[in-house]
Design an enzyme around this catalytic site. Sequence first.
Site, PDB file in Angstrom:
ATOM      1  N   ASP A 161     -30.887 -31.884 -25.815  1.00  0.00           N
ATOM      2  CA  ASP A 161     -30.689 -32.718 -24.631  1.00  0.00           C
ATOM      3  C   ASP A 161     -31.670 -32.349 -23.517  1.00  0.00           C
ATOM      4  O   ASP A 161     -32.302 -31.289 -23.543  1.00  0.00           O
ATOM      5  CB  ASP A 161     -29.263 -32.544 -24.104  1.00  0.00           C
ATOM      6  CG  ASP A 161     -28.233 -33.383 -24.855  1.00  0.00           C
ATOM      7  OD1 ASP A 161     -28.618 -34.101 -25.791  1.00  0.00           O
ATOM      8  OD2 ASP A 161     -27.042 -33.303 -24.503  1.00  0.00           O
ATOM      9  N   ASP A 162     -31.762 -33.230 -22.535  1.00  0.00           N
ATOM     10  CA  ASP A 162     -32.532 -33.013 -21.296  1.00  0.00           C
ATOM     11  C   ASP A 162     -34.041 -32.959 -21.527  1.00  0.00           C
ATOM     12  O   ASP A 162     -34.768 -32.352 -20.726  1.00  0.00           O
ATOM     13  CB  ASP A 162     -32.090 -31.726 -20.579  1.00  0.00           C
ATOM     14  CG  ASP A 162     -30.611 -31.725 -20.240  1.00  0.00           C
ATOM     15  OD1 ASP A 162     -30.004 -32.815 -20.201  1.00  0.00           O
ATOM     16  OD2 ASP A 162     -30.056 -30.628 -20.002  1.00  0.00           O
ATOM     17  N   HIS A 209     -25.808 -38.135 -19.961  1.00  0.00           N
ATOM     18  CA  HIS A 209     -26.001 -36.835 -19.318  1.00  0.00           C
ATOM     19  C   HIS A 209     -24.684 -36.417 -18.658  1.00  0.00           C
ATOM     20  O   HIS A 209     -24.062 -37.195 -17.937  1.00  0.00           O
ATOM     21  CB  HIS A 209     -27.112 -36.981 -18.268  1.00  0.00           C
ATOM     22  CG  HIS A 209     -27.518 -35.712 -17.600  1.00  0.00           C
ATOM     23  ND1 HIS A 209     -27.785 -34.552 -18.290  1.00  0.00           N
ATOM     24  CD2 HIS A 209     -27.732 -35.418 -16.277  1.00  0.00           C
ATOM     25  CE1 HIS A 209     -28.161 -33.606 -17.435  1.00  0.00           C
ATOM     26  NE2 HIS A 209     -28.116 -34.105 -16.210  1.00  0.00           N
TER      27      HIS A 209
END
Length: 308
Positions: free
Chosen positions: A13-14, A131
């Site tokens: 992620d991110d 998110h």
Amino acid sequence: MPQPRVMLVVTGDDFGYCPRRNQGIVDCFQAGGISNVSLLVNACAAKEAADLAKRHNIPIGLHANLSEGIPVCQQASTLTTQRGFFHGKMGFRQALERGQLSMKQVELELRAQVGLFRELTGHLPHHMDGHQHVHVLPGVREVFAQVLSDLRIPFTRVPVEPGQHSGQALPAHLQRFYAQVEKDALDSIPVFTRYGIRWPDVYLGLTTMGRNMSVPNLQRALGHALAAKPSSATTSGGASGPNQPVVTAELMVHPGYPSGPQEGGCGDGPDDFSRSADRQHELSVLRDPALLALYSRERVQLCAFKDI
């Protein structure tokens, strides 16, 4: 190659948060530690991340962001503070509970982020999640599912983790947050089902974040996937042989090299999570030969969403 027991999407992620996080995620992918990434299109290094994904053939989806940094869409007044930033992980949830958020603006922002993703990558995302798990929140989940359905984005994430309550030592505030995420995710299942959105059979990652990530803890988490029954719709006619059901799973991870003090973020600088040494700890564990040997021994095949 023997029939896999689990097809595992390991999602970093991110992606796009900062150049150091990007480099760590690429290094992890090249070492076989992750098989998929989720892009923050409003992050400061999103274009670099999209270019890296193209260069290294990294499967990439969208990490829809309604809680951190600056929105993509200009029409987002209820989603932001007076300074023009999203309300934050808990602030977004509080504003939602107070009825202060426009779901029309949520929809416009989600569509704008998909549009920017397409501009950066040249294609629509094959999967889209939220998110800080905003996509399963009440009200948001319906809009999110409608956008995915309209744009024919087939996969999402449903963060309900088996074994989450089995004695894993977590701080009280995290236990409360994860319990609420689980409730919201369970309430999202009928909504996502109604819109024809898919997700893997098993979700992993809440109990193995940061310092809680270790080869033994990942082995314990994988045990739940190995014990799961495949959904009736899940068969693999490619890597696993025709009409032989296998369990599909997603492991959510956050590897990388920690952000510098003024480096990265989504418009308002890096947060403590991205600056933490936990990011490099996850990178080290995910690349550990002992973990890769565990995958091989247990017949866990890493893959992307397009493979399931």
